[in-house]
Design a protein around this motif. Structure first.
Motif, PDB file in Angstrom:
ATOM      1  N   GLY A   1      50.334  30.727  28.120  1.00 25.88           N
ATOM      2  CA  GLY A   1      49.589  31.411  29.348  1.00 25.88           C
ATOM      3  C   GLY A   1      48.171  31.620  28.998  1.00 25.88           C
ATOM      4  O   GLY A   1      47.281  31.390  29.747  1.00 25.88           O
ATOM      5  N   ALA A   2      47.938  32.177  27.635  1.00 25.55           N
ATOM      6  CA  ALA A   2      46.354  32.509  27.491  1.00 25.55           C
ATOM      7  C   ALA A   2      45.683  31.278  27.294  1.00 25.55           C
ATOM      8  O   ALA A   2      44.675  31.417  27.916  1.00 25.55           O
ATOM      9  N   ALA A   3      46.128  30.253  26.653  1.00 21.30           N
ATOM     10  CA  ALA A   3      45.398  29.045  26.601  1.00 21.30           C
ATOM     11  C   ALA A   3      45.131  28.361  27.931  1.00 21.30           C
ATOM     12  O   ALA A   3      43.843  28.145  28.265  1.00 21.30           O
ATOM     13  N   SER A   4      45.943  28.240  28.758  1.00 20.39           N
ATOM     14  CA  SER A   4      45.830  27.597  30.348  1.00 20.39           C
ATOM     15  C   SER A   4      44.899  28.510  31.203  1.00 20.39           C
ATOM     16  O   SER A   4      44.047  27.975  31.693  1.00 20.39           O
ATOM     17  N   ILE A   5      45.053  29.833  30.918  1.00 22.87           N
ATOM     18  CA  ILE A   5      44.180  30.641  32.025  1.00 22.87           C
ATOM     19  C   ILE A   5      42.769  30.738  31.556  1.00 22.87           C
ATOM     20  O   ILE A   5      41.971  30.826  32.294  1.00 22.87           O
ATOM     21  N   THR A   6      42.783  30.976  30.203  1.00 25.72           N
ATOM     22  CA  THR A   6      41.332  31.229  29.595  1.00 25.72           C
ATOM     23  C   THR A   6      40.493  29.845  29.705  1.00 25.72           C
ATOM     24  O   THR A   6      39.433  29.944  30.093  1.00 25.72           O
ATOM     25  N   GLY A   7      41.154  28.585  29.428  1.00 26.09           N
ATOM     26  CA  GLY A   7      40.657  27.369  29.407  1.00 26.09           C
ATOM     27  C   GLY A   7      40.383  27.067  30.763  1.00 26.09           C
ATOM     28  O   GLY A   7      39.150  26.760  31.203  1.00 26.09           O
ATOM     29  N   GLY A   8      41.331  27.287  31.822  1.00 21.65           N
ATOM     30  CA  GLY A   8      41.165  27.182  33.161  1.00 21.65           C
ATOM     31  C   GLY A   8      39.673  27.730  33.980  1.00 21.65           C
ATOM     32  O   GLY A   8      38.960  27.229  34.604  1.00 21.65           O
ATOM     33  N   LEU A   9      39.753  29.119  33.490  1.00 22.12           N
ATOM     34  CA  LEU A   9      39.021  29.910  34.243  1.00 22.12           C
ATOM     35  C   LEU A   9      37.211  29.588  33.665  1.00 22.12           C
ATOM     36  O   LEU A   9      36.323  29.497  34.093  1.00 22.12           O
ATOM     37  N   MET A  10      37.307  29.346  32.225  1.00 23.90           N
ATOM     38  CA  MET A  10      35.958  28.957  31.666  1.00 23.90           C
ATOM     39  C   MET A  10      35.677  27.701  32.082  1.00 23.90           C
ATOM     40  O   MET A  10      34.330  27.416  32.468  1.00 23.90           O
ATOM     41  N   LEU A  11      36.376  26.595  32.333  1.00 27.47           N
ATOM     42  CA  LEU A  11      36.135  25.336  32.947  1.00 27.47           C
ATOM     43  C   LEU A  11      35.643  25.435  34.311  1.00 27.47           C
ATOM     44  O   LEU A  11      34.681  24.763  34.744  1.00 27.47           O
ATOM     45  N   LEU A  12      36.401  26.482  35.169  1.00 23.99           N
ATOM     46  CA  LEU A  12      35.916  26.594  36.506  1.00 23.99           C
ATOM     47  C   LEU A  12      34.489  27.117  36.527  1.00 23.99           C
ATOM     48  O   LEU A  12      33.592  26.479  37.230  1.00 23.99           O
TER      49      LEU A  12
ATOM     50  N   ALA B   1      31.284  12.488  40.221  1.00 19.77           N
ATOM     51  CA  ALA B   1      32.855  12.469  39.566  1.00 19.77           C
ATOM     52  C   ALA B   1      32.862  13.340  38.727  1.00 19.77           C
ATOM     53  O   ALA B   1      34.155  13.912  38.430  1.00 19.77           O
ATOM     54  N   GLN B   2      31.933  13.593  37.713  1.00 15.14           N
ATOM     55  CA  GLN B   2      32.072  14.617  36.627  1.00 15.14           C
ATOM     56  C   GLN B   2      32.536  16.105  37.362  1.00 15.14           C
ATOM     57  O   GLN B   2      33.126  16.823  36.958  1.00 15.14           O
ATOM     58  N   SER B   3      31.736  16.490  38.456  1.00 11.81           N
ATOM     59  CA  SER B   3      32.150  17.598  39.056  1.00 11.81           C
ATOM     60  C   SER B   3      33.319  17.581  39.584  1.00 11.81           C
ATOM     61  O   SER B   3      34.066  18.694  39.298  1.00 11.81           O
ATOM     62  N   ILE B   4      33.670  16.644  40.318  1.00 12.55           N
ATOM     63  CA  ILE B   4      35.174  16.484  41.031  1.00 12.55           C
ATOM     64  C   ILE B   4      36.213  16.690  39.866  1.00 12.55           C
ATOM     65  O   ILE B   4      37.101  17.313  39.791  1.00 12.55           O
ATOM     66  N   GLY B   5      36.067  15.874  38.822  1.00 12.50           N
ATOM     67  CA  GLY B   5      36.721  15.843  37.546  1.00 12.50           C
ATOM     68  C   GLY B   5      37.230  17.135  36.884  1.00 12.50           C
ATOM     69  O   GLY B   5      38.300  17.677  36.629  1.00 12.50           O
ATOM     70  N   LEU B   6      35.913  17.977  36.923  1.00 13.67           N
ATOM     71  CA  LEU B   6      35.903  19.144  36.199  1.00 13.67           C
ATOM     72  C   LEU B   6      36.715  20.218  37.018  1.00 13.67           C
ATOM     73  O   LEU B   6      37.601  20.964  36.473  1.00 13.67           O
ATOM     74  N   LEU B   7      36.196  20.149  38.473  1.00 11.55           N
ATOM     75  CA  LEU B   7      36.860  21.347  39.406  1.00 11.55           C
ATOM     76  C   LEU B   7      38.543  21.123  39.499  1.00 11.55           C
ATOM     77  O   LEU B   7      39.416  22.009  39.414  1.00 11.55           O
ATOM     78  N   ALA B   8      38.972  19.772  39.278  1.00 11.75           N
ATOM     79  CA  ALA B   8      40.274  19.511  39.491  1.00 11.75           C
ATOM     80  C   ALA B   8      41.045  19.750  38.079  1.00 11.75           C
ATOM     81  O   ALA B   8      42.240  20.188  38.213  1.00 11.75           O
TER      82      ALA B   8
ATOM     83  N   SER C   1      39.981  22.060  36.112  1.00 12.10           N
ATOM     84  CA  SER C   1      40.497  23.716  36.251  1.00 12.10           C
ATOM     85  C   SER C   1      41.502  24.132  37.042  1.00 12.10           C
ATOM     86  O   SER C   1      42.474  25.206  36.814  1.00 12.10           O
ATOM     87  N   ALA C   2      41.559  23.227  38.079  1.00  9.19           N
ATOM     88  CA  ALA C   2      42.667  23.863  39.112  1.00  9.19           C
ATOM     89  C   ALA C   2      44.295  23.519  38.608  1.00  9.19           C
ATOM     90  O   ALA C   2      44.833  24.337  38.575  1.00  9.19           O
ATOM     91  N   VAL C   3      44.266  22.302  37.700  1.00 10.52           N
ATOM     92  CA  VAL C   3      45.451  22.101  37.037  1.00 10.52           C
ATOM     93  C   VAL C   3      45.781  22.935  36.142  1.00 10.52           C
ATOM     94  O   VAL C   3      46.861  23.577  36.024  1.00 10.52           O
TER      95      VAL C   3
ATOM     96  N   VAL D   1      44.969  26.322  35.841  1.00  7.46           N
ATOM     97  CA  VAL D   1      45.263  27.462  36.567  1.00  7.46           C
ATOM     98  C   VAL D   1      46.657  27.405  37.318  1.00  7.46           C
ATOM     99  O   VAL D   1      47.633  28.326  37.098  1.00  7.46           O
ATOM    100  N   GLY D   2      46.750  26.058  37.862  1.00  8.53           N
ATOM    101  CA  GLY D   2      48.070  25.744  38.158  1.00  8.53           C
ATOM    102  C   GLY D   2      49.442  25.991  37.257  1.00  8.53           C
ATOM    103  O   GLY D   2      50.295  26.602  37.303  1.00  8.53           O
ATOM    104  N   VAL D   3      49.018  25.229  35.999  1.00  9.04           N
ATOM    105  CA  VAL D   3      50.022  25.424  34.776  1.00  9.04           C
ATOM    106  C   VAL D   3      50.163  27.020  34.518  1.00  9.04           C
ATOM    107  O   VAL D   3      51.369  27.406  34.166  1.00  9.04           O
ATOM    108  N   PHE D   4      49.196  27.580  34.361  1.00  9.83           N
ATOM    109  CA  PHE D   4      49.197  28.933  34.217  1.00  9.83           C
ATOM    110  C   PHE D   4      50.342  29.768  34.919  1.00  9.83           C
ATOM    111  O   PHE D   4      51.224  30.333  34.364  1.00  9.83           O
ATOM    112  N   PHE D   5      50.171  29.598  36.316  1.00  8.87           N
ATOM    113  CA  PHE D   5      51.324  30.433  37.042  1.00  8.87           C
ATOM    114  C   PHE D   5      52.711  29.734  36.756  1.00  8.87           C
ATOM    115  O   PHE D   5      53.587  30.635  36.993  1.00  8.87           O
TER     116      PHE D   5
END
Length: 498
Positions: A213-224, A239-246, A248-250, A252-256
């Motif tokens: 949980g710590a790795a997924s949410i910390t990585g997701g929020l930093m990437l966001l 493509a880079q912006s869309i890829g990075l946002l996607a 980060s969303a993945v 954060v979703g994994v975290f939940f």
């Protein structure tokens, strides 16, 4: 014959005084953290000149701090619960203070960006630990509301005070002093913390840590945060912006998903059953987006359109700063009397009014007729929003979850701010360009073009704040009289300071 009765201060009286002095210590630390988010803005031109930053790299002075700060707040809050709140407060304070010293001594682009990242990590450990110490020190109800009123005044006024102090220090000395100023304050707070702050941590049936949980949410929020910042420079449709946002969303979703299945979750999802906590965090996300962007756009307007100096820009915020401080006391009293539900939407509504007034700023604006009235309304609105938001985010929270609840409200505000600034920058830039396209002979740096972009962005931010007001009114639970519970409850281990 008369007898003179002499009473000695009781242990209870001494403990009570000690608690309020301890509050001053943690509020000073929080003020320093919030101040540092804004203090850098007005010094960026000087930093660029002295350290030979490129225009593209300059924004990383702010972004490096924001990525670590926003990304690690939830982690910092849970670590405070598990490892000890005073221990993590002091560790974060050491890292923040040392990094501030290194910031001021930076000799190149890379060194300053790296030290700013460390400073952001220190703030992410320090801030939720400080708020959780407050939560476990003061009983829920009038006493905690009073303490959170003081906390809210510091948090709400820190951004405006940062611009003021940043302008003064940069003009009178040089940009290094916006970082050096943290060193004596941090050293003083660190010196008195072992004496004033008691140690406490959650006493749980297990000592497991949610690494996934710590790795997924910390990585997701930093990437966001990184993706939002990058998108403002290189475009949202790349493509880079869309890829990075996607990505980060993945994450954060994994975290939940992880949290729903974990026996020892980093963020226990059951806390979202507390309606007032949920409403406060939703409001924090939206208000963070509106207010961080407000400070950013107003600073640009005053410097690029009205041609204010760094010092004059800072002084311009004094009305807003003072109104937050003055009305924060009234805000906590109102919350104690009538509840979060009746105060928080009013604060957000006043913030909406101020943003609409900012959206009507003219090219040749005057301070006392155009800016000052909106600053006062904004200050009152922020006082009536930040204080009940802080109270609501901790209402009904178990003592064992004080750190993670503190990290959560800080996270929603910071992530909201990162998203808001990125979106507001894109909106302002887009409509500035459109203005230039339909007005031949103007440039993107002309007052008319810049003001038009700012105006559209402010109208959008007003809509965001208005949405926050509506959701706060709908989601917040009607508040009965708060129970007078002991500061130390079941499931909480308190270790007295030696």
């Amino acid at each position: 014959m008369s007898a003179e009765i002499v009473t000695e201060p009781t242990a209870i009286d001494q403990a009570d005084r000690r608690r309020w002095i301890a509050l001053a210590v943690i509020v000073a630390a929080q003020f320093m953290v919030v101040l540092d988010v804004a203090i850098v803005n007005v010094a960026l031109p000087s930093i660029r000149t002295d350290l030979h930053f490129s225009q593209e790299s300059l924004q990383w002075v702010i972004t490096a701090y924001s990525i670590l700060f926003g990304g690690a707040l939830l982690l910092g809050g849970r670590l405070a619960d598990l490892l000890g709140r005073r221990r993590l407060f002091m560790a974060g304070l050491v890292l923040f203070t040392v990094s501030s010293l290194l910031d001021g001594l930076a000799w190149s682009e890379g060194s300053l960006i790296g030290f700013r990242a460390l400073q952001g990590l220190g703030a992410a450990l320090l801030s939720p630990a400080a708020l959780s110490i407050l939560t476990t020190t003061f009983r829920e109800g009038r006493e905690r509301n009073l303490a959170l009123g003081i906390w809210g005044a510091a948090s709400g006024s820190g951004g405006a005070a940062g611009v003021l102090l940043g302008g003064a220090l940069t003009s009178a000395l040089n940009w290094s002093w916006i970082f050096f100023i943290n060193v004596p304050v941090g050293a003083l707070v660190l010196g008195v913390s072992p004496w004033l702050l008691r140690e406490s941590r959650a006493e749980l049936e297990h000592r497991h840590f949610d690494f996934a949980g710590a790795a997924s949410i910390t990585g997701g929020l930093m990437l966001l945060v990184y993706a939002m910042t990058r998108a403002t420079q290189h475009g949202w449709g790349t493509a880079q912006s869309i890829g990075l946002l996607a990505a980060s969303a993945v994450l954060v979703g994994v975290f939940f998903v992880v949290e729903a299945r974990s026996k020892a979750p980093l963020l226990p999802l059951r806390i979202f059953r507390l309606r007032t906590l949920t409403a406060s965090n939703v409001s924090g996300l939206l208000l963070g987006g509106a207010i961080f962007s407000q400070f950013f756009l107003l600073t640009l307007y005053m410097q690029q359109v009205l041609h204010y100096s760094a010092l004059k820009t800072g002084v311009a915020y004094i009305g807003l700063t003072l109104s937050i401080i003055v009305f924060s006391a009234a805000s906590q009293a109102l919350v104690t009397r009538v509840g979060v539900r009746r105060v928080l939407p009013v604060g957000l509504a006043l913030s909406t009014v101020a943003l609409v007034l900012f959206a009507r700023l003219p090219v040749h604006g005057h301070y006392f007729t155009d800016l000052f009235p909106a600053f006062i309304i904004s200050g009152v609105g922020l006082a009536l929003a930040f204080v009940p938001m802080s109270i609501g985010a901790l209402t009904g929270v178990r003592q064992a979850d004080a750190g993670v609840a503190s990290g959560l409200i800080n996270t929603t505000q910071q992530i909201g701010g990162a998203i808001g600034v990125a979106a507001a920058t894109t909106i302002a830039t887009t409509f500035t360009s459109r203005y230039v396209d339909v007005h031949p002979g103007t440039t993107a740096f002309s007052g008319g073009a810049l003001t038009h972009g700012f105006q559209i962005a402010f109208y959008v931010l007003a809509g965001v704040a208005a949405l926050g007001a509506a959701l706060a009114a709908l989601l917040t639970e009607p508040q009965a009289s708060a129970p007078e519970v002991e500061a130390v409850e079941e499931g909480e281990l308190v270790l007295e300071a030696a």
